[in-house]
Design a protein around this motif. Sequence first.
Motif, PDB file in Angstrom:
ATOM      1  N   ILE A   6     -22.225 121.174  60.291  1.00  0.00           N
ATOM      2  CA  ILE A   6     -23.482 120.284  60.722  1.00  0.00           C
ATOM      3  C   ILE A   6     -22.964 118.993  60.709  1.00  0.00           C
ATOM      4  CG2 ILE A   6     -25.743 119.458  60.541  1.00  0.00           C
ATOM      5  CD1 ILE A   6     -25.794 122.510  60.846  1.00  0.00           C
ATOM      6  N   THR A   7     -22.816 118.291  61.905  1.00  0.00           N
ATOM      7  CA  THR A   7     -22.597 117.120  62.261  1.00  0.00           C
ATOM      8  C   THR A   7     -23.666 116.366  62.699  1.00  0.00           C
ATOM      9  OG1 THR A   7     -21.314 117.630  64.434  1.00  0.00           O
ATOM     10  CG2 THR A   7     -19.841 117.543  62.335  1.00  0.00           C
ATOM     11  N   THR A   8     -23.859 114.984  62.398  1.00  0.00           N
ATOM     12  CA  THR A   8     -24.943 114.466  62.806  1.00  0.00           C
ATOM     13  C   THR A   8     -24.854 113.068  63.397  1.00  0.00           C
ATOM     14  OG1 THR A   8     -25.411 113.496  60.680  1.00  0.00           O
ATOM     15  CG2 THR A   8     -26.296 115.817  61.073  1.00  0.00           C
ATOM     16  N   SER A   9     -23.511 112.526  63.301  1.00  0.00           N
ATOM     17  CA  SER A   9     -23.064 111.324  63.898  1.00  0.00           C
ATOM     18  C   SER A   9     -23.515 111.042  65.277  1.00  0.00           C
ATOM     19  CB  SER A   9     -21.921 110.975  63.470  1.00  0.00           C
ATOM     20  OG  SER A   9     -21.554 109.381  63.802  1.00  0.00           O
ATOM     21  N   VAL A  10     -24.006 110.010  65.658  1.00  0.00           N
ATOM     22  CA  VAL A  10     -24.176 109.663  67.286  1.00  0.00           C
ATOM     23  C   VAL A  10     -22.742 108.756  67.709  1.00  0.00           C
ATOM     24  CG1 VAL A  10     -26.695 109.605  67.129  1.00  0.00           C
ATOM     25  CG2 VAL A  10     -25.273 107.705  66.796  1.00  0.00           C
ATOM     26  N   ARG A  11     -21.734 108.990  66.988  1.00  0.00           N
ATOM     27  CA  ARG A  11     -20.614 108.130  67.302  1.00  0.00           C
ATOM     28  C   ARG A  11     -19.599 108.748  67.924  1.00  0.00           C
ATOM     29  NH1 ARG A  11     -17.925 104.770  63.398  1.00  0.00           N
ATOM     30  NH2 ARG A  11     -17.375 103.398  65.167  1.00  0.00           N
ATOM     31  N   GLY A  12     -19.945 110.328  68.027  1.00  0.00           N
ATOM     32  CA  GLY A  12     -18.933 111.013  68.825  1.00  0.00           C
ATOM     33  C   GLY A  12     -17.647 110.888  67.936  1.00  0.00           C
ATOM     34  N   ASP A  13     -16.348 110.980  68.846  1.00  0.00           N
ATOM     35  CA  ASP A  13     -15.183 111.015  68.094  1.00  0.00           C
ATOM     36  C   ASP A  13     -14.620 109.930  67.261  1.00  0.00           C
ATOM     37  OD1 ASP A  13     -14.679 113.560  69.524  1.00  0.00           O
ATOM     38  OD2 ASP A  13     -13.724 112.570  71.361  1.00  0.00           O
ATOM     39  N   ALA A  14     -15.671 108.854  67.197  1.00  0.00           N
ATOM     40  CA  ALA A  14     -15.313 107.908  66.442  1.00  0.00           C
ATOM     41  C   ALA A  14     -15.957 107.930  65.109  1.00  0.00           C
ATOM     42  CB  ALA A  14     -15.697 106.354  66.992  1.00  0.00           C
ATOM     43  N   SER A  15     -16.469 108.959  64.964  1.00  0.00           N
ATOM     44  CA  SER A  15     -17.429 109.132  63.601  1.00  0.00           C
ATOM     45  C   SER A  15     -16.361 109.407  62.450  1.00  0.00           C
ATOM     46  CB  SER A  15     -18.416 110.486  63.703  1.00  0.00           C
ATOM     47  OG  SER A  15     -18.847 110.720  62.447  1.00  0.00           O
ATOM     48  N   GLU A  16     -16.582 108.668  61.424  1.00  0.00           N
ATOM     49  CA  GLU A  16     -16.060 109.394  60.147  1.00  0.00           C
ATOM     50  C   GLU A  16     -16.385 110.258  59.428  1.00  0.00           C
ATOM     51  OE1 GLU A  16     -13.288 108.984  56.680  1.00  0.00           O
ATOM     52  OE2 GLU A  16     -13.073 108.449  58.835  1.00  0.00           O
ATOM     53  N   SER A  17     -17.729 110.591  59.460  1.00  0.00           N
ATOM     54  CA  SER A  17     -18.346 111.543  58.917  1.00  0.00           C
ATOM     55  C   SER A  17     -17.844 112.733  59.574  1.00  0.00           C
ATOM     56  CB  SER A  17     -19.823 111.700  58.561  1.00  0.00           C
ATOM     57  OG  SER A  17     -20.411 111.571  59.820  1.00  0.00           O
ATOM     58  N   THR A  18     -17.792 112.859  60.814  1.00  0.00           N
ATOM     59  CA  THR A  18     -17.533 113.950  61.548  1.00  0.00           C
ATOM     60  C   THR A  18     -15.960 114.377  61.516  1.00  0.00           C
ATOM     61  OG1 THR A  18     -19.150 113.698  63.378  1.00  0.00           O
ATOM     62  CG2 THR A  18     -17.031 115.060  63.698  1.00  0.00           C
ATOM     63  N   ARG A  19     -15.096 113.350  61.161  1.00  0.00           N
ATOM     64  CA  ARG A  19     -13.704 113.404  60.936  1.00  0.00           C
ATOM     65  C   ARG A  19     -13.290 114.159  59.603  1.00  0.00           C
ATOM     66  NH1 ARG A  19      -9.524 111.742  57.686  1.00  0.00           N
ATOM     67  NH2 ARG A  19     -10.865 110.559  56.332  1.00  0.00           N
ATOM     68  N   VAL A  20     -14.254 113.638  58.594  1.00  0.00           N
ATOM     69  CA  VAL A  20     -14.185 114.647  57.358  1.00  0.00           C
ATOM     70  C   VAL A  20     -14.854 115.762  57.368  1.00  0.00           C
ATOM     71  CG1 VAL A  20     -14.999 114.257  54.959  1.00  0.00           C
ATOM     72  CG2 VAL A  20     -14.348 112.257  55.880  1.00  0.00           C
ATOM     73  N   THR A  21     -15.976 116.122  58.133  1.00  0.00           N
ATOM     74  CA  THR A  21     -16.242 117.655  57.900  1.00  0.00           C
ATOM     75  C   THR A  21     -15.354 118.436  58.825  1.00  0.00           C
ATOM     76  OG1 THR A  21     -17.657 117.393  60.185  1.00  0.00           O
ATOM     77  CG2 THR A  21     -18.891 116.718  58.023  1.00  0.00           C
ATOM     78  N   ASN A  22     -14.604 117.803  59.713  1.00  0.00           N
ATOM     79  CA  ASN A  22     -13.577 118.729  60.470  1.00  0.00           C
ATOM     80  C   ASN A  22     -12.166 118.903  59.557  1.00  0.00           C
ATOM     81  OD1 ASN A  22     -15.089 118.788  62.934  1.00  0.00           O
ATOM     82  ND2 ASN A  22     -13.770 116.976  63.742  1.00  0.00           N
ATOM     83  N   GLN A  23     -12.206 118.101  58.659  1.00  0.00           N
ATOM     84  CA  GLN A  23     -10.955 118.114  57.882  1.00  0.00           C
ATOM     85  C   GLN A  23     -11.288 119.280  56.726  1.00  0.00           C
ATOM     86  OE1 GLN A  23      -9.073 114.551  56.769  1.00  0.00           O
ATOM     87  NE2 GLN A  23      -8.206 115.540  54.989  1.00  0.00           N
ATOM     88  N   ILE A  24     -12.573 119.166  56.182  1.00  0.00           N
ATOM     89  CA  ILE A  24     -12.958 120.112  55.407  1.00  0.00           C
ATOM     90  C   ILE A  24     -12.940 121.458  55.891  1.00  0.00           C
ATOM     91  CG2 ILE A  24     -14.847 120.883  53.780  1.00  0.00           C
ATOM     92  CD1 ILE A  24     -15.665 117.858  53.440  1.00  0.00           C
ATOM     93  N   VAL A  25     -13.727 121.772  56.969  1.00  0.00           N
ATOM     94  CA  VAL A  25     -13.421 123.094  57.562  1.00  0.00           C
ATOM     95  C   VAL A  25     -12.255 123.666  58.053  1.00  0.00           C
ATOM     96  CG1 VAL A  25     -14.312 124.270  59.713  1.00  0.00           C
ATOM     97  CG2 VAL A  25     -15.705 122.561  58.455  1.00  0.00           C
ATOM     98  N   ALA A  26     -11.204 122.575  58.301  1.00  0.00           N
ATOM     99  CA  ALA A  26      -9.993 123.005  58.845  1.00  0.00           C
ATOM    100  C   ALA A  26      -9.258 123.714  57.572  1.00  0.00           C
ATOM    101  CB  ALA A  26      -9.252 121.735  59.329  1.00  0.00           C
TER     102      ALA A  26
END
Length: 198
Positions: A6-26
């Motif tokens: 679940i990603t919730t940031s409105v910052r798209g590719d600039a989002s740090e929370s999304t970067r971290v979720t992507n890394q965890i999932v990977a």
Amino acid sequence: MNILQITTSVRGDASESTRVTNQIVARLVAANPGATVVRRDFGAQPHPLLDGAALGALFTPADQRTAEQLARVQLDDALILEAQAADVIVLGAPMYNFAMPVQLKSWFDAIARAGVTFRYTETGPEGLLKNKKVYVAAARGGVYEEANDPQVPQMRALLNFLGLTDQTFIYSSGMAMGPDAVANGQAAANAAIEKALA
């Protein structure tokens, strides 16, 4: 393994929370090659807010709902089914104005349903989303000790209420405090991921 991201940031590719979720999932997928991943990006495609019409649909008996009410309830039903099917849930949780984003709160509002994901008993509420691991990517512009963090206690309360008690929070702090703070915050988050998923 079934993974729900679940990603919730409105910052798209600039989002740090999304970067971290992507890394965890990977990391999870690398360790579990047969894993399936369901991704929801509520920053890009927000879930409808809980409003009077949605509440009315939920409290209308299923066989009496209008087509519009049925369609609205089915949106929440889909999110509940994903949460129930998941073995691991990875949540992106940036801090907006000292709280979780409305995009994440809408997910909690959608999946918290009495008799389905929690129930009330003689001894109090019981969460029904049990035996799942939750990773939370908590990104924030400042630096907060957990005891003074205004966001995390509410998230823990909601997760616990639903039975999601096995929680690991990965913090990316100082994201608005300049390049050095960003580098340090990201390095700390990376190290926490390595430790949590070793």
